[in-house]
Design an enzyme around this catalytic site. Structure first.
Site, short mmCIF file in Angstrom:
data_model
loop_
_atom_site.label_atom_id
_atom_site.label_comp_id
_atom_site.label_asym_id
_atom_site.label_seq_id
_atom_site.Cartn_x
_atom_site.Cartn_y
_atom_site.Cartn_z
CB CYS A 22 61.51 15.54 34.18
SG CYS A 22 62.42 16.51 34.89
CG ASP B 298 66.70 37.96 37.98
OD1 ASP B 298 66.67 36.78 38.40
OD2 ASP B 298 67.72 37.68 37.02
CB CYS C 31 65.52 22.61 30.96
SG CYS C 31 65.14 20.68 30.58
CB CYS D 116 58.47 20.99 33.73
SG CYS D 116 59.53 22.17 33.74
CB CYS E 110 47.29 17.00 34.44
SG CYS E 110 49.54 16.90 32.75
#
Length: 241
Positions: free
Chosen positions: A193, A128, A235, A238, A186
């Site tokens: 989105c 991170d 979010c 996806c 795919c």
């Protein structure tokens, strides 16, 4: 330094909570640097600093540890049981942010680093941290492939993983080859989105990405507030599709 040590490092990593581990050479990510600079020049970073701030550093493992020869890259899964259905006064939070998954990943990588240090090798754990493009390190180490969403996908397990690496001067044997693309025709992530942020396979326009926009400085863009819906942070669409 042979495959036996890599197998031992995998065992140490698994015991410390890692789900996958691979090795890559600590050579510069030249192609990644060119692509980061190209996307930044096109404005696709949307003001994001993470890895875009200093591409010359985040694509050079030796900048983190002079004399680096190998990257030991680890992945830890964070997909757990689905959260309770949101009530009237609650909203959605991205799965990776519901617990300190990076802290657990860092502990696993530290255990791997400790094993290398016991043999006298120097190490540095990057987790991170904008000092390294983690997805490219993981791709080189044979952990997965780049999906059309730009996330790294592990075969049969998707993209629900946090990634990090141990940079070391130990000369470890790298993965034989990257994992082949598994997406095929795919396009679910592109089609689903909410804001059309995936503008080409593997290319995300951060100026439209809800996961970035909820963190970006300033007010949330009016044109994407309907798409944001009940999300409080992040979010996962996806990945979910």
């Amino acid at each position: 330094m042979g495959p036996a040590l890599v197998d031992e490092l995998r065992a140490v990593g698994r015991a410390a909570g890692l789900d996958a581990l691979g090795v890559a050479a600590a050579t510069p990510f030249e192609g990644t640097r060119v692509e980061l600079e190209r996307r930044k020049a096109a404005g696709l970073h949307g003001g994001m600093h993470f890895t875009y701030g200093r591409p010359e550093r985040s694509t050079s493992p030796a900048a983190a540890l002079p004399g680096a020869r190998s990257l030991v890259v680890g992945a830890r899964g964070y997909r757990r049981a689905d959260p309770p259905a949101p009530g009237a006064a609650s909203g959605a939070v991205a799965r990776y942010a519901r617990a300190d998954h990076y802290g657990e990943l860092r502990a696993g990588l530290a255990a791997v680093a400790g094993r290398l240090e016991a043999d006298g090798w120097r190490t540095r754990v990057l987790c991170d941290d904008n000092a390294l493009v983690d997805r490219e390190a993981a791709h080189r180490a044979g952990l997965g492939w780049y999906g059309k969403s730009a996330n790294l996908l592990l075969e049969g397990r998707g993209s629900w993983f946090v990634l990090g690496a141990v940079v070391t001067d130990a000369p470890l044997p790298p993965a034989a080859r990257p994992v082949a693309d598994g997406c095929g025709p795919c396009t679910r992530c592109i089609d689903a989105c909410p804001t059309g942020a995936i503008v080409a396979p593997g290319v995300v326009d951060a100026r439209r990405c809800l996961a970035w926009l909820v963190q970006a400085p300033g007010s949330f863009p009016v044109e994407h507030r309907v798409a944001l819906g009940g999300r409080l942070y992040g979010c996962d669409v996806c990945q979910e599709v």
